[in-house]
Motif scaffolding. Structure first.
Motif, mmCIF file in Angstrom:
data_model
loop_
_atom_site.group_PDB
_atom_site.id
_atom_site.type_symbol
_atom_site.label_atom_id
_atom_site.label_comp_id
_atom_site.label_asym_id
_atom_site.label_seq_id
_atom_site.Cartn_x
_atom_site.Cartn_y
_atom_site.Cartn_z
ATOM 1 N N GLU A 1 34.825 38.243 32.740
ATOM 2 C CA GLU A 1 35.886 38.260 31.720
ATOM 3 C C GLU A 1 36.519 36.878 31.567
ATOM 4 N N ALA A 2 36.640 36.145 32.663
ATOM 5 C CA ALA A 2 37.256 34.814 32.616
ATOM 6 C C ALA A 2 36.293 33.762 32.062
ATOM 7 N N SER A 3 34.992 33.958 32.277
ATOM 8 C CA SER A 3 34.017 32.926 31.921
ATOM 9 C C SER A 3 33.344 33.130 30.562
ATOM 10 N N PHE A 4 33.316 34.347 30.076
ATOM 11 C CA PHE A 4 32.590 34.646 28.846
ATOM 12 C C PHE A 4 33.479 35.407 27.878
ATOM 13 N N ASP A 5 33.030 35.462 26.635
ATOM 14 C CA ASP A 5 33.737 36.225 25.614
ATOM 15 C C ASP A 5 33.356 37.698 25.764
ATOM 16 N N VAL A 6 34.045 38.372 26.672
ATOM 17 C CA VAL A 6 33.760 39.776 26.951
ATOM 18 C C VAL A 6 34.713 40.623 26.119
ATOM 19 N N ARG A 7 34.135 41.471 25.262
ATOM 20 C CA ARG A 7 34.957 42.276 24.367
ATOM 21 C C ARG A 7 35.626 43.455 25.056
ATOM 22 N N ASP B 1 31.013 45.701 28.374
ATOM 23 C CA ASP B 1 30.237 44.463 28.334
ATOM 24 C C ASP B 1 30.196 43.804 29.708
ATOM 25 N N ALA B 2 31.347 43.753 30.370
ATOM 26 C CA ALA B 2 31.410 43.159 31.710
ATOM 27 C C ALA B 2 30.563 43.962 32.696
ATOM 28 N N LEU B 3 30.619 45.275 32.592
ATOM 29 C CA LEU B 3 29.808 46.124 33.470
ATOM 30 C C LEU B 3 28.318 45.923 33.222
ATOM 31 N N ALA B 4 27.934 45.793 31.957
ATOM 32 C CA ALA B 4 26.526 45.557 31.637
ATOM 33 C C ALA B 4 26.061 44.234 32.237
ATOM 34 N N MET B 5 26.901 43.218 32.173
ATOM 35 C CA MET B 5 26.560 41.924 32.756
ATOM 36 C C MET B 5 26.447 42.030 34.274
ATOM 37 N N CYS B 6 27.323 42.821 34.893
ATOM 38 C CA CYS B 6 27.250 43.050 36.341
ATOM 39 C C CYS B 6 25.935 43.736 36.719
#
Length: 95
Positions: A42-48, A52-57
């Motif tokens: 969330e701090a490094s990318f444009d997470v909506r 989205d953050a969970l998918a990246m994890c």
């Protein structure tokens, strides 16, 4: 087997789980790692949103697991090759 009822919070949601007592510490540790990863994404990318953050994890954890598995397979192959060579040397010594 001794089971414990624990609650793990991921992305603002509580997940109640019945887990073997021996796995409790590991599950809590992984839950904290996921929370840290979410905050980092969330701090490094444009997470909506959290999804989205969970998918990246999931993508990062899955990639790490696959790399670990491939490295483990290579290590097993190398170990088997070494054992085969040692066995061949031992057989030569017996002759």
């Amino acid at each position: 087997m001794d089971f414990r009822r624990i609650t793990i919070n991921i992305a603002g949601r509580n997940y109640p789980l019945n887990v073997p007592a021996a796995e409790e510490e590991t599950l809590r540790k992984v839950g904290k790692q996921i929370e840290t990863m979410i905050k980092d994404f969330e701090a490094s990318f444009d997470v909506r949103d959290k999804q989205d953050a969970l998918a990246m994890c999931v993508l990062k954890l899955g990639t790490n697991a696959e790399v670990y598995s491939l490295n483990n397979e290579k290590n097993i192959k190398n170990t088997n090759e070494r054992v085969t060579k040692i066995n061949a040397l031992l057989e030569q010594l017996e002759k």
